[in-house]
Scaffold this motif. Structure first.
Motif, short mmCIF file in Angstrom:
data_model
loop_
_atom_site.label_atom_id
_atom_site.label_comp_id
_atom_site.label_asym_id
_atom_site.label_seq_id
_atom_site.Cartn_x
_atom_site.Cartn_y
_atom_site.Cartn_z
N GLU A 190 0.76 -1.24 0.12
CA GLU A 190 -0.13 0.06 0.07
C GLU A 190 0.90 1.29 -0.17
O GLU A 190 0.60 2.13 -0.67
N TRP A 191 2.06 1.07 0.53
CA TRP A 191 2.81 2.49 0.73
C TRP A 191 3.59 2.45 -0.62
O TRP A 191 4.05 3.69 -0.98
N VAL A 192 4.02 1.26 -1.05
CA VAL A 192 4.82 1.41 -2.25
C VAL A 192 4.11 2.21 -3.39
O VAL A 192 4.32 3.06 -4.18
N ILE A 193 2.76 1.61 -3.53
CA ILE A 193 1.83 2.06 -4.60
C ILE A 193 1.49 3.60 -4.27
O ILE A 193 1.70 4.34 -5.28
N SER A 194 1.08 4.13 -3.34
CA SER A 194 0.64 5.46 -2.97
C SER A 194 2.11 6.22 -3.00
O SER A 194 2.02 7.44 -3.65
N GLY A 195 2.99 5.79 -2.59
CA GLY A 195 4.43 6.45 -2.64
C GLY A 195 4.94 6.78 -4.02
O GLY A 195 4.95 7.93 -4.49
N ARG A 196 4.69 5.85 -4.85
CA ARG A 196 5.02 5.95 -6.21
C ARG A 196 4.29 6.84 -7.11
O ARG A 196 4.90 7.65 -7.85
N LEU A 197 3.03 6.64 -6.60
CA LEU A 197 1.95 7.49 -7.71
C LEU A 197 1.99 8.86 -7.10
O LEU A 197 1.92 9.85 -8.07
N THR A 198 2.07 9.33 -5.79
CA THR A 198 2.13 10.66 -5.34
C THR A 198 3.64 11.35 -5.92
O THR A 198 3.38 12.34 -6.35
N ILE A 199 4.70 10.60 -5.89
CA ILE A 199 5.94 11.11 -6.35
C ILE A 199 5.89 11.53 -7.80
O ILE A 199 6.11 12.27 -8.30
N GLY A 200 5.27 10.39 -8.50
CA GLY A 200 5.04 10.70 -9.91
C GLY A 200 4.23 11.80 -10.37
O GLY A 200 4.33 12.51 -11.16
N ALA A 201 2.93 12.05 -9.36
CA ALA A 201 2.00 12.97 -9.71
C ALA A 201 2.83 14.44 -9.46
O ALA A 201 2.58 15.21 -10.44
N VAL A 202 3.48 14.64 -8.56
CA VAL A 202 4.21 15.67 -8.19
C VAL A 202 5.38 15.99 -9.32
O VAL A 202 5.24 17.10 -9.90
N ALA A 203 5.86 15.15 -9.88
CA ALA A 203 6.95 15.02 -10.68
C ALA A 203 6.12 15.67 -12.20
O ALA A 203 6.72 16.74 -12.82
N LEU A 204 5.21 15.10 -12.35
CA LEU A 204 4.25 15.44 -13.84
C LEU A 204 3.99 16.88 -13.58
O LEU A 204 3.72 17.65 -14.66
N CYS A 205 3.35 17.02 -12.32
CA CYS A 205 2.81 18.54 -12.15
C CYS A 205 3.79 19.54 -12.48
O CYS A 205 3.52 20.73 -13.08
N CYS A 206 5.01 19.45 -11.95
CA CYS A 206 6.17 19.96 -12.11
C CYS A 206 6.43 20.46 -13.63
O CYS A 206 6.78 21.62 -14.11
N VAL A 207 6.43 19.41 -14.35
CA VAL A 207 6.72 19.34 -15.83
C VAL A 207 5.68 20.06 -16.51
O VAL A 207 5.80 20.92 -17.67
N MET A 208 4.33 19.76 -16.06
CA MET A 208 3.16 20.42 -16.65
C MET A 208 3.25 22.03 -16.44
O MET A 208 2.90 22.80 -17.50
N VAL A 209 3.59 22.39 -15.38
CA VAL A 209 3.61 23.95 -15.01
C VAL A 209 4.89 24.45 -15.80
O VAL A 209 4.66 25.49 -16.38
N ALA A 210 5.83 23.92 -15.72
CA ALA A 210 7.14 24.46 -16.53
C ALA A 210 6.87 24.53 -17.97
O ALA A 210 7.18 25.42 -18.60
N THR A 211 6.30 23.63 -18.57
CA THR A 211 5.70 23.77 -20.14
C THR A 211 4.61 24.63 -20.07
O THR A 211 4.14 24.78 -21.18
N ARG A 212 4.02 25.35 -19.00
CA ARG A 212 2.55 26.05 -19.33
C ARG A 212 1.64 25.31 -19.93
O ARG A 212 0.91 25.81 -20.89
N GLN A 213 1.50 24.14 -19.53
CA GLN A 213 0.14 23.55 -20.21
C GLN A 213 -0.55 23.30 -18.90
O GLN A 213 -0.25 23.39 -17.74
N HIS A 214 -1.92 22.93 -19.21
CA HIS A 214 -3.12 22.92 -18.44
C HIS A 214 -3.98 21.70 -18.52
O HIS A 214 -3.91 21.00 -19.57
N LEU A 215 -4.57 21.25 -17.35
CA LEU A 215 -5.58 20.29 -17.24
C LEU A 215 -6.66 20.64 -18.08
O LEU A 215 -7.27 22.04 -18.15
N PRO A 216 -7.30 19.64 -18.53
CA PRO A 216 -8.57 19.95 -19.16
C PRO A 216 -9.84 20.39 -18.08
O PRO A 216 -9.54 19.96 -16.89
N PRO A 217 -10.64 21.41 -18.62
CA PRO A 217 -11.64 21.89 -17.48
C PRO A 217 -12.64 20.77 -16.92
O PRO A 217 -12.83 19.79 -17.58
N LEU A 218 -12.93 20.88 -15.66
CA LEU A 218 -13.66 19.77 -14.96
C LEU A 218 -14.84 19.54 -15.68
O LEU A 218 -15.73 18.61 -15.72
#
Length: 307
Positions: free
Chosen positions: A44-72
């Motif tokens: 449970e910690w391995v899954i949550s840890g890897r996904l959380t770290i991956g999400a933070v890394a991808l969010c940083c890339v998205m912000v750095a490249t000035r891209q945006h999530l689709p509207p809700l």
């Protein structure tokens, strides 16, 4: 339909993705500390840890490249994102991580070779240009024979054993990966980084309740276990998902499913070099049957020739 020709860049990204994905099995083994029941991190910690770290890394890339999530308000895109999060991340990661507490990393990776078989079956029902012909059906049957052979005669006799249950989980993970390929192909057009960021972030949030259920006092983990989780988050989660979405946009779900051929080979090499893992001749025969079945299925199905 996408063009059949593949560029050198396509194949370069393909092999990079295969290596990064294959490393997940080695890193997962290190994180759970296979073979030591009283050590390592809980799945449970391995899954949550890897996904959380991956999400933070991808969010940083998205912000750095000035891209945006689709509207809700874009329900079609967020439905696809939710499907990729649950089916393409949480379910297979959970099943594989638990399975690797009792099976070798190279054997776990071997099951990914069957992904194209399940993709072929799903594509037959979902996409009009990927119907199964008589020859394709024969290939699917041969491929399933290879999957059954992976279990081995002893496993088939004792379905209650830990290793057999682990292999059943690996088959389930394989089916989930195949389903995620079909979801990605049928999803509305989205840019690769926002799509990957969205579904990895959703998957991370979904995994948090699992992590909170673990008794922290019972965990006996070292720095190497945690370092493996960091590696899982940055490599096979963040980088791999970004590469996956780039390739699915450039090529096709069927082309991407070919990573099922490369991943077991790369993972077997890593397993041998780092852990001295060796597979039996029966596993090699099973792998050959799966590849042969996939080849027959592709030769017999018109839509799948263009990879």
């Amino acid at each position: 339909m996408k063009p059949a020709g593949r560029t050198l860049a396509d194949w370069g990204l393909f092999w990079l993705l295969s290596v990064v994905w294959a490393s997940a099995y080695m890193l997962t083994r290190m994180a759970v500390d296979k073979g030591h029941a009283d050590a390592g991190l809980p799945p449970e910690w391995v899954i949550s840890g890897r996904l959380t770290i991956g999400a933070v890394a991808l969010c940083c890339v998205m912000v750095a490249t000035r891209q945006h999530l689709p509207p809700l308000s874009d329900r079609r895109r967020w439905t696809a994102i939710l499907g990729m999060a649950i089916v393409g991340s949480v379910i297979p990661f959970f099943l594989i991580t638990i399975a690797q507490e009792t099976v070798n990393s190279s054997l776990a990776a071997l099951y990914t070779a069957a992904v194209p078989i399940f993709v072929a079956i799903g594509a037959h029902f979902l996409f009009s240009d990927e119907r199964l012909s008589a020859g394709s059906v024969v290939g699917v049957m041969v491929g399933f024979g290879g999957v059954a052979l992976l279990f081995g005669p002893e496993a088939m006799k004792g379905l209650s054993s830990a290793s057999t249950l682990a292999q059943i989980m690996l088959v389930g993970a394989t089916m989930a990966y195949a389903a995620s390929s079909l979801i990605a192909r049928g999803a509305p057009l989205m840019r690769a980084i926002p799509f990957a960021t969205a579904f990895v972030s959703v998957a991370a949030v979904v995994s948090w309740p699992l992590a909170l259920m673990v008794d922290r006092e019972s965990v006996n983990a070292g720095w190497d276990n945690w370092l493996a989780v960091v590696g899982l988050g940055i490599g096979p989660t963040a980088l791999a998902q970004a590469l996956y979405m780039v390739l699915i946009a450039r090529t096709s779900a069927t082309f991407l499913s070919l990573t099922g051929y490369a991943i077991p080979v790369v993972a077997a090499v890593m397993g041998f070099l780092f852990f001295g893992e060796m597979q039996s001749w029966l596993s090699l025969v099973a792998f050959a049957m799966i590849l042969g079945g996939v080849w027959l299925a592709r030769q017999g199905g018109g839509g799948r020739k263009a990879v």
